[in-house]
Write a protein that holds these residues in place. Sequence first.
Motif, PDB file in Angstrom:
ATOM      1  N   GLN A 142       0.812  -1.213   0.000  1.00  0.00           N
ATOM      2  CA  GLN A 142       0.000   0.000   0.000  1.00  0.00           C
ATOM      3  C   GLN A 142       0.843   1.260   0.000  1.00  0.00           C
ATOM      4  O   GLN A 142       0.336   2.365  -0.254  1.00  0.00           O
ATOM      5  CB  GLN A 142      -0.931   0.016   1.221  1.00  0.00           C
ATOM      6  CG  GLN A 142      -0.243   0.226   2.558  1.00  0.00           C
ATOM      7  CD  GLN A 142       0.449  -1.022   3.102  1.00  0.00           C
ATOM      8  OE1 GLN A 142       0.337  -2.096   2.510  1.00  0.00           O
ATOM      9  NE2 GLN A 142       1.131  -0.889   4.229  1.00  0.00           N
ATOM     10  N   ALA A 162      -0.242  -6.662 -11.565  1.00  0.00           N
ATOM     11  CA  ALA A 162      -1.637  -7.040 -11.342  1.00  0.00           C
ATOM     12  C   ALA A 162      -2.197  -6.351 -10.099  1.00  0.00           C
ATOM     13  O   ALA A 162      -3.353  -5.909 -10.081  1.00  0.00           O
ATOM     14  CB  ALA A 162      -1.745  -8.558 -11.214  1.00  0.00           C
ATOM     15  N   TRP A 163      -1.355  -6.248  -9.062  1.00  0.00           N
ATOM     16  CA  TRP A 163      -1.802  -5.546  -7.845  1.00  0.00           C
ATOM     17  C   TRP A 163      -2.042  -4.066  -8.144  1.00  0.00           C
ATOM     18  O   TRP A 163      -3.008  -3.480  -7.642  1.00  0.00           O
ATOM     19  CB  TRP A 163      -0.750  -5.705  -6.746  1.00  0.00           C
ATOM     20  CG  TRP A 163      -1.154  -5.076  -5.452  1.00  0.00           C
ATOM     21  CD1 TRP A 163      -1.830  -5.648  -4.426  1.00  0.00           C
ATOM     22  CD2 TRP A 163      -0.909  -3.713  -5.058  1.00  0.00           C
ATOM     23  NE1 TRP A 163      -2.027  -4.747  -3.409  1.00  0.00           N
ATOM     24  CE2 TRP A 163      -1.478  -3.548  -3.774  1.00  0.00           C
ATOM     25  CE3 TRP A 163      -0.270  -2.639  -5.656  1.00  0.00           C
ATOM     26  CZ2 TRP A 163      -1.413  -2.343  -3.092  1.00  0.00           C
ATOM     27  CZ3 TRP A 163      -0.216  -1.429  -4.968  1.00  0.00           C
ATOM     28  CH2 TRP A 163      -0.770  -1.288  -3.707  1.00  0.00           C
ATOM     29  N   CYS A 164      -1.185  -3.454  -8.940  1.00  0.00           N
ATOM     30  CA  CYS A 164      -1.357  -2.044  -9.305  1.00  0.00           C
ATOM     31  C   CYS A 164      -2.673  -1.839 -10.050  1.00  0.00           C
ATOM     32  O   CYS A 164      -3.402  -0.865  -9.799  1.00  0.00           O
ATOM     33  CB  CYS A 164      -0.182  -1.574 -10.160  1.00  0.00           C
ATOM     34  SG  CYS A 164       1.377  -1.407  -9.279  1.00  0.00           S
ATOM     35  N   VAL A 165      -2.993  -2.735 -10.969  1.00  0.00           N
ATOM     36  CA  VAL A 165      -4.246  -2.616 -11.717  1.00  0.00           C
ATOM     37  C   VAL A 165      -5.436  -2.757 -10.773  1.00  0.00           C
ATOM     38  O   VAL A 165      -6.407  -1.987 -10.845  1.00  0.00           O
ATOM     39  CB  VAL A 165      -4.299  -3.668 -12.840  1.00  0.00           C
ATOM     40  CG1 VAL A 165      -5.679  -3.678 -13.493  1.00  0.00           C
ATOM     41  CG2 VAL A 165      -3.216  -3.397 -13.874  1.00  0.00           C
ATOM     42  N   ALA A 166      -5.387  -3.737  -9.872  1.00  0.00           N
ATOM     43  CA  ALA A 166      -6.507  -3.967  -8.959  1.00  0.00           C
ATOM     44  C   ALA A 166      -6.701  -2.820  -7.979  1.00  0.00           C
ATOM     45  O   ALA A 166      -7.825  -2.556  -7.543  1.00  0.00           O
ATOM     46  CB  ALA A 166      -6.289  -5.277  -8.202  1.00  0.00           C
ATOM     47  N   ASN A 167      -5.625  -2.128  -7.630  1.00  0.00           N
ATOM     48  CA  ASN A 167      -5.710  -1.059  -6.629  1.00  0.00           C
ATOM     49  C   ASN A 167      -5.562   0.330  -7.238  1.00  0.00           C
ATOM     50  O   ASN A 167      -5.391   1.309  -6.509  1.00  0.00           O
ATOM     51  CB  ASN A 167      -4.636  -1.266  -5.561  1.00  0.00           C
ATOM     52  CG  ASN A 167      -4.877  -2.498  -4.727  1.00  0.00           C
ATOM     53  OD1 ASN A 167      -5.556  -2.437  -3.710  1.00  0.00           O
ATOM     54  ND2 ASN A 167      -4.322  -3.628  -5.146  1.00  0.00           N
ATOM     55  N   ARG A 168      -5.630   0.410  -8.561  1.00  0.00           N
ATOM     56  CA  ARG A 168      -5.595   1.683  -9.271  1.00  0.00           C
ATOM     57  C   ARG A 168      -4.341   2.501  -8.949  1.00  0.00           C
ATOM     58  O   ARG A 168      -4.386   3.711  -8.739  1.00  0.00           O
ATOM     59  CB  ARG A 168      -6.850   2.508  -8.972  1.00  0.00           C
ATOM     60  CG  ARG A 168      -8.125   1.841  -9.447  1.00  0.00           C
ATOM     61  CD  ARG A 168      -9.320   2.732  -9.254  1.00  0.00           C
ATOM     62  NE  ARG A 168     -10.527   2.098  -9.782  1.00  0.00           N
ATOM     63  CZ  ARG A 168     -11.736   2.667  -9.775  1.00  0.00           C
ATOM     64  NH1 ARG A 168     -11.884   3.896  -9.260  1.00  0.00           N
ATOM     65  NH2 ARG A 168     -12.775   2.043 -10.281  1.00  0.00           N
TER      66      ARG A 168
END
Length: 362
Positions: A142, A162-168
Amino acid sequence: MRHDPPRGPRKPGGTGESPWRSAPRRDERRDDARPPRPAGEEPHSRDAVPHRGHAHPHSRSERREQRHRHGDGPYRDAGRDGERAPRPERAGHRARDEVRARFEDGDDEGYDAPSPQRARRDAEVRLYGLNAIRAVYARRPQAIRKLYLDAPRIPQLQPLLAWCVANRVGYRVVEQEDLDRLAASSHHEGVVADVLREEPVSLSEWLRDLPAGPQLALWLDGVGNPHNLGAILRSAAHFGVSAVLLPKEASLALSGAAARVAEGGAEAVPMVRMGRSDNALAQLRGAGFALAATVVKGGDDLFRAPLPERLVYVLGAEGEGMDRELAAACDQRLSIPGSGQVESLNVAAATAVLLAAWRARR
């Protein structure tokens, strides 16, 4: 056949009545030749206009003169040398604009009000290096605010992307030259990230949460080189150091270069901010720690001296060494024996030796 009308004399005193008669010059115009004055308007005074002639109150020259008199023009009245000086009001505007620009650029030095841009910059640190970014993602994803990477790194960073995409969280694939510029270094290993800075905890908080049993910590007294800090953090993570202790006045902080050299160790070892040295010594001793000053000469042999289960190694600056008063206040003085062909080890290399010696006794 064309018939031209008769022309009258053109001299001012002539008697001709021709419509082609020359118009009088400005200084020859009569007052009754000016346009009628609107109702309710005060009569125009000749004294109000410092230049010659009866210029119309709404003429260009009078408007310019009025702006100069009332301070609305770009210049003040000319001085004795005939040069026009800038109006103080405009200079004030420029000063105000310069102040505003400095706040907008984040340069709040010398001003009381903090800049939001400067505060945001201070709260973030630009990290680079594959293992450094992976360590941040594994421990506190985060904290990642922006990510820049080279195209060949995409397969290795798929979980993070993938985490960046999911968390904008924004990420961008850029060229190698752009990464060099972002990191201000060519050793970025194809990935750069803006990450929220993790503030050091206080000594009281760290001691409160410290588990029982053997513990080892490092007190950095004046260490300032980011590469040395990174190497120290890497060794500290390898040997299981509990914390890196920073003096109250120390300006040492994690940087991109230190994080890259640490190879992920910066996320494994907490940094602790101490208060006054005498209070810190008392708190550490109250928690069962002994303090060992590391000196180049005159100390006990590191490999023969007893090393307590709870120990704080105190390391001095790269060039000046350790503060003498602090060294005198420690419980032990330790030296690393060597061949004598060089004066001493680099502080980062010495740290690795010190940590290995303590670890071997456990």
